[in-house]
Design a protein around this motif. Structure first.
Motif, PDB file in Angstrom:
ATOM      1  N   LYS A 178       0.836  -1.210   0.000  1.00 30.56           N
ATOM      2  CA  LYS A 178       0.000   0.000   0.000  1.00 30.56           C
ATOM      3  C   LYS A 178       0.869   1.257   0.000  1.00 30.56           C
ATOM      4  O   LYS A 178       0.616   2.198  -0.754  1.00 30.56           O
ATOM      5  N   LYS A 179       1.908   1.260   0.843  1.00 32.07           N
ATOM      6  CA  LYS A 179       2.807   2.416   0.905  1.00 32.07           C
ATOM      7  C   LYS A 179       3.541   2.617  -0.417  1.00 32.07           C
ATOM      8  O   LYS A 179       3.667   3.739  -0.901  1.00 32.07           O
ATOM      9  N   LEU A 180       4.028   1.527  -0.985  1.00 33.61           N
ATOM     10  CA  LEU A 180       4.758   1.619  -2.260  1.00 33.61           C
ATOM     11  C   LEU A 180       3.852   2.121  -3.377  1.00 33.61           C
ATOM     12  O   LEU A 180       4.247   2.995  -4.163  1.00 33.61           O
ATOM     13  N   ASN A 181       2.642   1.612  -3.434  1.00 32.87           N
ATOM     14  CA  ASN A 181       1.697   2.074  -4.469  1.00 32.87           C
ATOM     15  C   ASN A 181       1.327   3.543  -4.274  1.00 32.87           C
ATOM     16  O   ASN A 181       1.153   4.280  -5.253  1.00 32.87           O
ATOM     17  N   LYS A 182       1.216   3.976  -3.026  1.00 28.55           N
ATOM     18  CA  LYS A 182       0.927   5.387  -2.749  1.00 28.55           C
ATOM     19  C   LYS A 182       2.074   6.268  -3.253  1.00 28.55           C
ATOM     20  O   LYS A 182       1.855   7.298  -3.884  1.00 28.55           O
ATOM     21  N   GLU A 183       3.309   5.852  -2.984  1.00 31.09           N
ATOM     22  CA  GLU A 183       4.471   6.605  -3.461  1.00 31.09           C
ATOM     23  C   GLU A 183       4.520   6.639  -4.983  1.00 31.09           C
ATOM     24  O   GLU A 183       4.873   7.652  -5.578  1.00 31.09           O
ATOM     25  N   ARG A 184       4.165   5.529  -5.614  1.00 33.90           N
ATOM     26  CA  ARG A 184       4.137   5.489  -7.090  1.00 33.90           C
ATOM     27  C   ARG A 184       3.169   6.526  -7.647  1.00 33.90           C
ATOM     28  O   ARG A 184       3.442   7.176  -8.643  1.00 33.90           O
ATOM     29  N   SER A 185       2.028   6.674  -6.998  1.00 31.41           N
ATOM     30  CA  SER A 185       1.018   7.596  -7.508  1.00 31.41           C
ATOM     31  C   SER A 185       1.362   9.057  -7.239  1.00 31.41           C
ATOM     32  O   SER A 185       0.811   9.946  -7.874  1.00 31.41           O
ATOM     33  N   HIS A 186       2.277   9.312  -6.300  1.00 33.08           N
ATOM     34  CA  HIS A 186       2.638  10.684  -5.962  1.00 33.08           C
ATOM     35  C   HIS A 186       4.030  11.084  -6.445  1.00 33.08           C
ATOM     36  O   HIS A 186       4.563  12.097  -5.995  1.00 33.08           O
ATOM     37  N   ALA A 187       4.618  10.315  -7.344  1.00 38.42           N
ATOM     38  CA  ALA A 187       5.958  10.647  -7.847  1.00 38.42           C
ATOM     39  C   ALA A 187       5.908  11.992  -8.563  1.00 38.42           C
ATOM     40  O   ALA A 187       5.063  12.227  -9.419  1.00 38.42           O
ATOM     41  N   SER A 188       6.841  12.881  -8.207  1.00 38.62           N
ATOM     42  CA  SER A 188       6.781  14.239  -8.736  1.00 38.62           C
ATOM     43  C   SER A 188       7.745  14.509  -9.891  1.00 38.62           C
ATOM     44  O   SER A 188       7.631  15.531 -10.547  1.00 38.62           O
ATOM     45  N   SER A 189       8.687  13.615 -10.140  1.00 39.33           N
ATOM     46  CA  SER A 189       9.616  13.836 -11.242  1.00 39.33           C
ATOM     47  C   SER A 189       9.887  12.518 -11.951  1.00 39.33           C
ATOM     48  O   SER A 189       9.598  11.445 -11.426  1.00 39.33           O
ATOM     49  N   ASP A 190      10.474  12.614 -13.147  1.00 39.58           N
ATOM     50  CA  ASP A 190      10.788  11.406 -13.908  1.00 39.58           C
ATOM     51  C   ASP A 190      11.832  10.548 -13.202  1.00 39.58           C
ATOM     52  O   ASP A 190      11.754   9.320 -13.210  1.00 39.58           O
ATOM     53  N   ILE A 191      12.806  11.193 -12.574  1.00 41.64           N
ATOM     54  CA  ILE A 191      13.846  10.442 -11.866  1.00 41.64           C
ATOM     55  C   ILE A 191      13.242   9.699 -10.680  1.00 41.64           C
ATOM     56  O   ILE A 191      13.514   8.521 -10.466  1.00 41.64           O
TER      57      ILE A 191
END
Length: 96
Positions: A37-50
């Motif tokens: 759940k935490k990893l998927n949340k971070e995936r959805s909030h990624a702010s840059s291409d890197i």
């Protein structure tokens, strides 16, 4: 353990809490679910291409680890790994 194996997460949890093996398995599965759940949340909030590339790499690494160890240690069961790899690479996807 007597052969020099490292303690597994289930064994550590059982030793620390006095839980049964089934209780320990349920607890570890809940930890895995929360981590996904935490990893998927971070995936959805990624702010840059890197950041997105790093998160994709981390996600794929976790997917591979769960595939390899989700049903036990496949190094001790090479027949399981072999059937998974053969299925992935050579068996056609069945149409529904």
């Amino acid at each position: 353990m007597e052969r020099g194996d490292n303690p597994k997460s289930l064994q550590c949890y059982m030793h620390e809490t006095g839980a049964s093996e089934d209780e320990a398995r349920m607890y570890i599965k809940s930890l895995i679910g929360e981590t996904w759940k935490k990893l998927n949340k971070e995936r959805s909030h990624a702010s840059s291409d890197i950041t997105r590339e790093f998160i994709d790499f981390a996600t794929n690494l976790v997917r591979m680890a769960q595939f390899m160890y989700g049903e036990g240690d496949v190094h001790g069961r090479p027949d399981v790994t072999k059937s998974h790899v053969l299925s992935l690479l050579f068996n056609p996807i069945q149409e529904i």
